[in-house]
Design a protein around this motif. Sequence first.
Motif, PDB file in Angstrom:
ATOM      1  N   LEU A  26     -87.222 -60.949 -20.926  1.00 36.78           N
ATOM      2  CA  LEU A  26     -86.319 -59.853 -20.592  1.00 36.78           C
ATOM      3  C   LEU A  26     -87.085 -58.695 -19.979  1.00 36.78           C
ATOM      4  O   LEU A  26     -88.148 -58.337 -20.466  1.00 36.78           O
ATOM      5  N   GLN A 225     -83.310 -70.508 -34.042  1.00 37.57           N
ATOM      6  CA  GLN A 225     -84.451 -70.093 -33.237  1.00 37.57           C
ATOM      7  C   GLN A 225     -84.134 -70.212 -31.761  1.00 37.57           C
ATOM      8  O   GLN A 225     -83.654 -71.250 -31.309  1.00 37.57           O
ATOM      9  N   VAL A 226     -84.416 -69.147 -31.047  1.00 36.84           N
ATOM     10  CA  VAL A 226     -84.245 -69.183 -29.592  1.00 36.84           C
ATOM     11  C   VAL A 226     -85.465 -69.894 -29.046  1.00 36.84           C
ATOM     12  O   VAL A 226     -86.587 -69.447 -29.254  1.00 36.84           O
ATOM     13  N   ILE A 227     -85.257 -71.031 -28.383  1.00 40.37           N
ATOM     14  CA  ILE A 227     -86.437 -71.733 -27.879  1.00 40.37           C
ATOM     15  C   ILE A 227     -86.672 -71.437 -26.400  1.00 40.37           C
ATOM     16  O   ILE A 227     -87.731 -71.688 -25.873  1.00 40.37           O
ATOM     17  N   LYS A 228     -85.651 -70.873 -25.745  1.00 38.02           N
ATOM     18  CA  LYS A 228     -85.849 -70.578 -24.326  1.00 38.02           C
ATOM     19  C   LYS A 228     -84.813 -69.557 -23.870  1.00 38.02           C
ATOM     20  O   LYS A 228     -83.653 -69.660 -24.260  1.00 38.02           O
ATOM     21  N   VAL A 229     -85.236 -68.585 -23.081  1.00 35.69           N
ATOM     22  CA  VAL A 229     -84.268 -67.731 -22.380  1.00 35.69           C
ATOM     23  C   VAL A 229     -84.531 -67.844 -20.887  1.00 35.69           C
ATOM     24  O   VAL A 229     -85.674 -68.015 -20.468  1.00 35.69           O
ATOM     25  N   TYR A 230     -83.483 -67.791 -20.100  1.00 34.27           N
ATOM     26  CA  TYR A 230     -83.647 -67.973 -18.658  1.00 34.27           C
ATOM     27  C   TYR A 230     -82.459 -67.370 -17.917  1.00 34.27           C
ATOM     28  O   TYR A 230     -81.417 -67.092 -18.521  1.00 34.27           O
TER      29      TYR A 230
END
Lengths: 262, 397
Positions: A26, A225-230
Amino acid sequence: MLRYIVCVKQVPDTTEVKIDPKTNTLIREGVPSILNPFDQFALEEAIKLRKEEDEIVVISMGPPQAKKALMKCLALGADRAILLSDRAFAGADTFATAITLAEAIKKIGKFDVIFAGLQAIDGDTAQVGPEIAAQLGIPQITYVEEVLKIEGKRLEAKAVTDDGYNIIEAKLPVLVAEITPSSFDPSNPSMRGIIMAKKKPFETWTAADFDVGKENFGLEGSLTQVIKVYAPPIKEKGVIYTDEPKIAVDKLFNKLSDEGVI
Amino acid sequence: MINVNDKCTGCGLCLKACPFAAITLVDKKAIIGDACTLCGACVQVCKFDAIDLERRQVKDVDLSQFQDVWVVAEVKDGKIRSVTYELLGKAKDLAFELKQKVGLVLIGSDVKKFTKDLSIHGADKIYIAEDENLLQYYSDTYANIIIGLISKYNPNIVLYPATIKGRDLAPRVASILRLGLTADCTGLSLYENKLLQTRPAFGGNIMADIVDFETRPQMATVRPNVMKNLCEDHDENAEIIEVPVKIDEKGLRVRVKEVLSAVCEDGIPLCEADIVVAGGRGLGSKDGFKLIQELADIFHGTVGASRVPIELGWIAKSHQVGQSGTTVSPKIYIACGISGTIQHLVGMKSSKVIIAINTDPNAPIFNVANYGIVGDLYEVIPLLIEALKNKEDLLCV
């Protein structure tokens, strides 16, 4: 005397938050922070309903700079503010957030109504309110557009439903999660309010102030758990017709029929 | 494990709250019987801390004991809401990959009649909790029943519709059972045999992939109109599991006093509409909304608006779509004379199909539109209305 607890969050002004396409993180720099509008509405409802002898306590979990949002709440009319701030709280999902807020509420002691915004404009989950209510074992009313009255240990609220509203009655204590009606225009604190706010009690609680261990908070206490943001995939360019109206409508109509849209 | 301790006074509050009628009073003390599902409704209402409930710790247990993909059905006005079928379609795909079954939780009054239909749409097992007092949705009763079912049958995944009710219900269940929950998913798939939950955040500017590594069942609410692969050819003989429930109205802590369904003057509210026809500055005047309404009526849709018409007083603020109004995700969104500011796009870009009509070919609305016409809406819409009126079956209605 009734005690109202209002849960608020400081949020980035959402439309301005972007993803760095290279690092997939972010970009928060330079993004202004605001008091979540849903929470401000919930606070204003509490202020509207309070009687002279009642107390409004506003709490927030966040980094030290979230103090600014709480000061705004005090300036708008809350009596006391508590900031829950500790590195141990960082990275919390909705469950760990709810645990932290629920533990803080237990520590505050007796309460009658908990006001919360339905959701925060950054996460949009609407989960924390009901999760707090469940942790405290009290009932919840969500999608509340107006708390109509609080009288004799009973609360009456108008809640949005699929096709209108329900008028709902509940015994205290209860949690209401409020949705801003489209007519809501957030108030700005008065000069006097801002000056008064500085004299009101403000506390900061860290993990050490709680009765439960650090492992319940933040990333460690989180269940998801957030494993990836895109960045969202760029939408394929649509089919746009520029012909004269009659032909364009014919083409569009046939296309929509062929593709099973209509 | 559940136990009643010495603090019990025999007040009877827990009897009224128990949805499974599992508690009796013997010698002024509550006795919990075999029908108990560990839902914990009694613990929540007990004023004396007299009931000790110790839930199983899900962490560090063998995850393989959690089987099946469940969908929580939503019933509205005597019908199954279409989002239930969308979730069943998705559940069936997931269950197929996992080599598990699809379970459906059906709560309500007079709901047994839906079992064949739900079976055809993909349910292998249907858990029915029926009681006349379940006609009205309450967070407490519905959550307690689902908590009881999850505790007893150990599903691997539970999916809820991200509707007003689903978003109220799922977090209550999750919090009491200490389970992870992901809100408003727009995508579900498998990642190392775990549920990979995809959701938008920050007003749709960011997507996140989320996994529950340690808790089971994995739970998510899922937006209506995003799961497209419906199943309609499944075996019609799902296994029916009737869940004996008895809801005592006296045990309710929250009560609906009055239902105001006529308050919404325009029928279906924006956030729940399948079809939204919205007008913007390009309408030029208040009268333009008559044309918008006419087009919306063909679809039994709802009229929306961008910010400018609201500010100019052409239409009530309740119609506003966008950041300072309502966020919508209908099956079809028709934007007429709307240029598409970022604040407006945030409120509608997750719609399944977007159709734009605008005179300006460079309007940002065309960047998110699936279909569009560059032209004067006062010429285009009447032609479109005529064409639609002549079509025999409108699929989307």
